[in-house]
Design a protein around this motif. Structure first.
Motif, mmCIF file in Angstrom:
data_model
loop_
_atom_site.group_PDB
_atom_site.id
_atom_site.type_symbol
_atom_site.label_atom_id
_atom_site.label_comp_id
_atom_site.label_asym_id
_atom_site.label_seq_id
_atom_site.Cartn_x
_atom_site.Cartn_y
_atom_site.Cartn_z
ATOM 1 N N THR A 1 -11.227 28.282 18.956
ATOM 2 C CA THR A 1 -11.449 29.020 17.720
ATOM 3 C C THR A 1 -12.715 28.531 17.033
ATOM 4 O O THR A 1 -12.899 27.339 16.837
ATOM 5 C CB THR A 1 -10.237 28.860 16.781
ATOM 6 N N ALA A 2 -13.571 29.462 16.696
ATOM 7 C CA ALA A 2 -14.785 29.186 15.929
ATOM 8 C C ALA A 2 -14.663 29.976 14.628
ATOM 9 O O ALA A 2 -15.183 31.084 14.515
ATOM 10 C CB ALA A 2 -16.014 29.603 16.724
ATOM 11 N N PRO A 3 -13.925 29.432 13.645
ATOM 12 C CA PRO A 3 -13.594 30.184 12.436
ATOM 13 C C PRO A 3 -14.790 30.735 11.671
ATOM 14 O O PRO A 3 -14.679 31.750 11.007
ATOM 15 C CB PRO A 3 -12.851 29.173 11.569
ATOM 16 N N ALA A 4 -15.933 30.096 11.798
ATOM 17 C CA ALA A 4 -17.105 30.538 11.055
ATOM 18 C C ALA A 4 -17.904 31.603 11.796
ATOM 19 O O ALA A 4 -18.964 32.009 11.343
ATOM 20 C CB ALA A 4 -18.004 29.335 10.754
ATOM 21 N N HIS A 5 -17.393 32.087 12.942
ATOM 22 C CA HIS A 5 -18.204 32.998 13.758
ATOM 23 C C HIS A 5 -17.489 34.258 14.204
ATOM 24 O O HIS A 5 -17.744 34.763 15.288
ATOM 25 C CB HIS A 5 -18.760 32.241 14.962
ATOM 26 N N GLY A 6 -16.600 34.768 13.407
ATOM 27 C CA GLY A 6 -15.974 36.033 13.751
ATOM 28 C C GLY A 6 -14.684 36.230 12.991
ATOM 29 O O GLY A 6 -13.979 35.270 12.671
ATOM 30 N N MET A 7 -14.379 37.479 12.691
ATOM 31 C CA MET A 7 -13.226 37.795 11.863
ATOM 32 C C MET A 7 -11.906 37.391 12.510
ATOM 33 O O MET A 7 -11.022 36.862 11.843
ATOM 34 C CB MET A 7 -13.220 39.303 11.538
ATOM 35 N N GLU A 8 -11.755 37.634 13.823
ATOM 36 C CA GLU A 8 -10.496 37.272 14.481
ATOM 37 C C GLU A 8 -10.282 35.762 14.444
ATOM 38 O O GLU A 8 -9.193 35.283 14.132
ATOM 39 C CB GLU A 8 -10.456 37.768 15.933
ATOM 40 N N ASP A 9 -11.335 35.003 14.774
ATOM 41 C CA ASP A 9 -11.223 33.543 14.738
ATOM 42 C C ASP A 9 -10.964 33.047 13.319
ATOM 43 O O ASP A 9 -10.194 32.113 13.100
ATOM 44 C CB ASP A 9 -12.491 32.894 15.289
#
Length: 178
Positions: free
Chosen positions: A40-48
């Motif tokens: 998970t790359a929370p800062a790089h996409g809505m799903e994450d």
């Protein structure tokens, strides 16, 4: 084995010593695309971002506004462009750690900037949020004073404003960007 066998598990980060990352279930990843567990790359996409929010993970962004790794990414990656020499540096780091299982060329479906024709990197940035009720009411009042052609569009816009759950006032978007 099934992805459900790994739920609530964790794994060691391949390039950051001592960092442990949880294995997380995510609805946007299916068995057809993998195990159903994601990095998970929370800062790089809505799903994450949604997965990380659900699991109360930090929203660290290791990429700056110009597409370069920040100091938080570590000294081996700092100031390297993520789509160029940064990518090669990550591959070398994985090889050195004995964590690279396979390398192959892959054309990623990045969104492209319509003016420069270059890939865009989606990244989170610090925002300040305001009282939703006040902004919503003010936006609806102001919209009622705007002459809109066709007039039928006003009701659609008022309904859209009414359904809006989060509001962020930002000047980060370049004018003319669709």
């Amino acid at each position: 084995f099934s992805g459900t066998d790994l739920v609530d598990g964790s794994c060691a980060h391949p390039t950051i010593p001592g960092k442990v990352s949880p294995l997380l279930p995510a609805n946007h990843v299916t068995m057809a695309k993998g195990t159903g567990l994601v990095h998970t790359a929370p800062a790089h996409g809505m799903e994450d971002y949604s997965v990380a929010s659900h699991h109360q993970l930090s929203m660290d962004c290791l990429v700056d506004e110009s597409g370069f790794f920040t100091e938080a990414a570590g000294p081996e990656l700092k100031n390297k462009n993520v789509l160029e020499e940064g990518n090669e540096a990550v591959i070398r780091m994985l090889q050195a750690a004995g964590s690279l299982l396979k390398e192959e060329k892959y054309v990623h479906s990045y969104p492209y900037d319509w003016r420069t024709k270059k890939p865009m990197i989606i990244r989170a940035s610090k925002q300040w949020f305001v009282n939703t009720a006040n902004v919503k009411a003010a936006a609806q009042d102001v919209l009622k004073k705007v002459k809109v052609i066709p007039t039928s569009a006003v009701n659609r816009m008022l309904e859209m404003l009414d359904r809006r759950t989060f509001w962020c006032i930002s000047r980060q978007r370049c004018w003319g960007v669709p």
